[in-house]
Design a protein around this motif. Structure first.
Motif, mmCIF file in Angstrom:
data_model
loop_
_atom_site.group_PDB
_atom_site.id
_atom_site.type_symbol
_atom_site.label_atom_id
_atom_site.label_comp_id
_atom_site.label_asym_id
_atom_site.label_seq_id
_atom_site.Cartn_x
_atom_site.Cartn_y
_atom_site.Cartn_z
ATOM 1 N N CYS A 48 0.863 -1.183 0.000
ATOM 2 C CA CYS A 48 0.000 0.000 0.000
ATOM 3 C C CYS A 48 0.898 1.231 0.000
ATOM 4 C CB CYS A 48 -0.920 -0.014 1.224
ATOM 5 S SG CYS A 48 -0.090 0.411 2.774
ATOM 6 N N LYS A 49 0.296 2.422 0.001
ATOM 7 C CA LYS A 49 1.079 3.657 -0.043
ATOM 8 C C LYS A 49 1.979 3.828 1.173
ATOM 9 C CE LYS A 49 -2.570 6.434 1.989
ATOM 10 N NZ LYS A 49 -3.531 7.484 1.839
ATOM 11 N N ASN A 50 1.668 3.114 2.280
ATOM 12 C CA ASN A 50 2.482 3.203 3.492
ATOM 13 C C ASN A 50 3.439 2.016 3.661
ATOM 14 O OD1 ASN A 50 1.343 5.674 4.424
ATOM 15 N ND2 ASN A 50 -0.476 4.534 5.037
ATOM 16 N N HIS A 52 2.675 -1.369 3.579
ATOM 17 C CA HIS A 52 2.145 -2.605 4.174
ATOM 18 C C HIS A 52 1.714 -3.578 3.088
ATOM 19 C CE1 HIS A 52 0.880 0.671 7.155
ATOM 20 N NE2 HIS A 52 1.955 0.090 7.672
ATOM 21 N N ARG A 55 -3.716 -7.361 3.058
ATOM 22 C CA ARG A 55 -4.927 -6.762 2.494
ATOM 23 C C ARG A 55 -6.141 -7.668 2.692
ATOM 24 N NH1 ARG A 55 -4.019 -2.430 -1.113
ATOM 25 N NH2 ARG A 55 -1.818 -2.082 -1.529
ATOM 26 N N HIS A 60 -8.227 -3.806 0.328
ATOM 27 C CA HIS A 60 -7.914 -2.731 1.265
ATOM 28 C C HIS A 60 -6.801 -3.136 2.221
ATOM 29 C CE1 HIS A 60 -11.383 -0.404 0.012
ATOM 30 N NE2 HIS A 60 -12.085 -1.517 0.058
ATOM 31 N N CYS A 61 -5.937 -2.175 2.536
ATOM 32 C CA CYS A 61 -4.860 -2.423 3.492
ATOM 33 C C CYS A 61 -5.461 -2.457 4.898
ATOM 34 C CB CYS A 61 -3.792 -1.334 3.420
ATOM 35 S SG CYS A 61 -2.498 -1.544 4.662
ATOM 36 N N VAL A 63 -3.761 -2.963 7.647
ATOM 37 C CA VAL A 63 -2.830 -2.383 8.616
ATOM 38 C C VAL A 63 -3.128 -0.888 8.755
ATOM 39 C CG1 VAL A 63 -0.413 -1.994 9.209
ATOM 40 C CG2 VAL A 63 -1.076 -4.119 8.068
ATOM 41 N N CYS A 64 -3.364 -0.225 7.642
ATOM 42 C CA CYS A 64 -3.686 1.205 7.666
ATOM 43 C C CYS A 64 -5.059 1.464 8.290
ATOM 44 C CB CYS A 64 -3.659 1.776 6.252
ATOM 45 S SG CYS A 64 -2.011 1.865 5.539
ATOM 46 N N ASP A 65 -5.974 0.530 8.124
ATOM 47 C CA ASP A 65 -7.334 0.699 8.647
ATOM 48 C C ASP A 65 -7.776 -0.604 9.296
ATOM 49 O OD1 ASP A 65 -9.917 1.440 9.208
ATOM 50 O OD2 ASP A 65 -10.504 1.802 7.127
ATOM 51 N N ARG A 68 -11.303 -2.380 9.339
ATOM 52 C CA ARG A 68 -11.750 -3.235 8.231
ATOM 53 C C ARG A 68 -11.694 -4.718 8.600
ATOM 54 N NH1 ARG A 68 -12.719 -0.763 3.490
ATOM 55 N NH2 ARG A 68 -11.888 1.317 3.189
#
Length: 122
Positions: A48-50, A52, A55, A60-61, A63-65, A68
């Motif tokens: 992902c953009k960060n 991670h 998914r 969807h990531c 780790v970022c959210d 979810r």
């Protein structure tokens, strides 16, 4: 599986039966495989953009959210609709739960949802 992934999946109760290693697998193929085999999460995916690589099946990531994770787990559980009523306030509550219906009723009563404790199942 690297240490971060082991720790993250353990902390968030992502068990091996709902997790797959996506390394070297095509995105379309892995999504179809996950759907057909009730697998909700994949690791070793594209970053992902960060940075991670864990998914959800929808891409969807998680780790970022992390919210979810619960959403995905809840989305695939069997559940039931309920109709509860309160005579004292003449309320009806229509809802859906994945927990035992009696437990849901007890939660409504104990939390005094709507300011009442006389919820009953209809």
């Amino acid at each position: 599986m690297d240490n971060f992934t082991k720790q993250f999946t353990s902390n968030h109760q992502i068990t091996e039966n709902i997790l797959i290693d996506a390394k070297g697998k095509a995105v379309n193929g892995i999504k179809e495989f996950m759907k057909n085999n009730d697998i909700y999460f994949a690791y070793n995916t594209t970053l992902c953009k960060n940075g991670h690589n864990i998914r959800s099946r929808s891409g969807h990531c998680v780790v970022c959210d992390v919210a979810r994770i619960a959403f995905v787990k809840r989305s695939f559980k069997n559940g039931c609709l309920y109709l509860f009523g309160s005579k004292s306030k003449q309320f009806l509550k229509l809802g859906m739960t994945t927990e035992i219906i009696e437990n849901r009723l007890q939660k409504l009563k104990s939390r005094q949802i709507g300011g009442v404790q006389d919820w009953k199942f209809y």
